[in-house]
Design a protein around this motif. Structure first.
Motif, PDB file in Angstrom:
ATOM      1  N   UNK A   1     -81.921 -59.934 -10.981  1.00 45.65           N
ATOM      2  CA  UNK A   1     -80.678 -60.056 -10.218  1.00 45.65           C
ATOM      3  C   UNK A   1     -79.667 -60.901 -10.982  1.00 45.65           C
ATOM      4  N   UNK A   2     -78.460 -60.372 -11.103  1.00 42.24           N
ATOM      5  CA  UNK A   2     -77.334 -61.106 -11.677  1.00 42.24           C
ATOM      6  C   UNK A   2     -76.284 -61.242 -10.590  1.00 42.24           C
ATOM      7  N   UNK A   3     -75.769 -62.440 -10.423  1.00 37.59           N
ATOM      8  CA  UNK A   3     -74.740 -62.651  -9.401  1.00 37.59           C
ATOM      9  C   UNK A   3     -73.374 -62.771 -10.058  1.00 37.59           C
ATOM     10  N   UNK A   4     -72.465 -61.926  -9.603  1.00 37.47           N
ATOM     11  CA  UNK A   4     -71.111 -61.884 -10.139  1.00 37.47           C
ATOM     12  C   UNK A   4     -70.125 -62.141  -9.010  1.00 37.47           C
ATOM     13  N   UNK A   5     -68.912 -62.496  -9.376  1.00 35.61           N
ATOM     14  CA  UNK A   5     -67.900 -62.757  -8.350  1.00 35.61           C
ATOM     15  C   UNK A   5     -66.564 -62.166  -8.773  1.00 35.61           C
ATOM     16  N   UNK A   6     -65.703 -61.967  -7.792  1.00 27.03           N
ATOM     17  CA  UNK A   6     -64.361 -61.476  -8.060  1.00 27.03           C
ATOM     18  C   UNK A   6     -64.362 -60.112  -8.721  1.00 27.03           C
ATOM     19  N   UNK A   7     -63.396 -59.926  -9.630  1.00 30.22           N
ATOM     20  CA  UNK A   7     -63.245 -58.636 -10.305  1.00 30.22           C
ATOM     21  C   UNK A   7     -64.462 -58.285 -11.150  1.00 30.22           C
TER      22      UNK A   7
END
Length: 202
Positions: A116-122
């Protein structure tokens, strides 16, 4: 509806797609007790939390990705798993690589191993496509976005993987310079990727 009709309907639904969810079975009017009884008898197989498939069906090559994204609708298949879906590179990951929004819990009860990789925004929302794998819709990042993700997360996947994906995608004309530049900007990878892009276009 008689129990035999419920069973026949369940077998029909399970045969039509790689996996069918308990929610879909309930919406089709199939009682949970019928599902549990048939799973106990080996007539259907439980392949994840609330996910079932036909007992005789051979597993889909993308079964794990389908299972995970059914369990976690917000998840987007990314990195090595996305490259595999796009047919780029020699990677055959035994784990399903997914991106989730920051603060979102990883799905539980899946039989598939997860990265699992957590990304945010665009960085999370841009470049998401829906592809159909063996009849099931799966959210996955576009190839251009995936390549820039590999550069951004090269400490996880390896710079060699990112370079191989970039080279192969360019050779097969599966990505454009404009798309790569766009997602490199989204991922703040413009300066990192520029020399490699210039070397391949020079």
């Amino acid at each position: 509806m008689p129990a035999q009709s419920h069973a026949a309907k369940l077998l029909h639904l399970a045969a039509r797609q790689p996996a069918v969810s308990a929610r879909e079975l309930s919406a089709a009017g199939i009682p949970a007790r019928t599902v549990s009884r048939m799973a106990a008898r080996g007539q259907v197989r439980r392949v994840g939390r609330g996910l079932y498939t036909g007992a005789e069906g051979s597993p889909s090559a993308h079964q794990s990705a389908i299972e995970v994204t059914r369990q976690a609708p917000k998840a987007v298949v990314c990195l090595l798993s996305a490259l595999e879906i796009h047919g780029i590179g020699a990677q055959a990951p035994f784990e399903v690589w997914i991106a989730l929004p920051a603060g979102t819990h990883a799905p539980k009860g899946t039989q598939a191993a997860l990265r699992v990789t957590r990304l945010s925004g665009a960085a999370f929302t841009e470049g998401v496509e829906t592809v159909v794998l063996d009849g099931a819709p799966v959210r996955v990042y576009s190839l251009a976005k995936t390549i820039t993700d590999c550069f951004k997360l090269r400490s996880k996947v390896g710079l060699d993987v990112a370079l191989e994906a970039l080279r192969e995608a360019r050779q097969q004309r599966k990505v454009t310079s404009d798309d790569l530049s766009r997602y490199a900007k989204v991922n703040r990878m413009t300066n990192v990727m520029r020399p490699y892009l210039e070397a391949m276009t020079g």
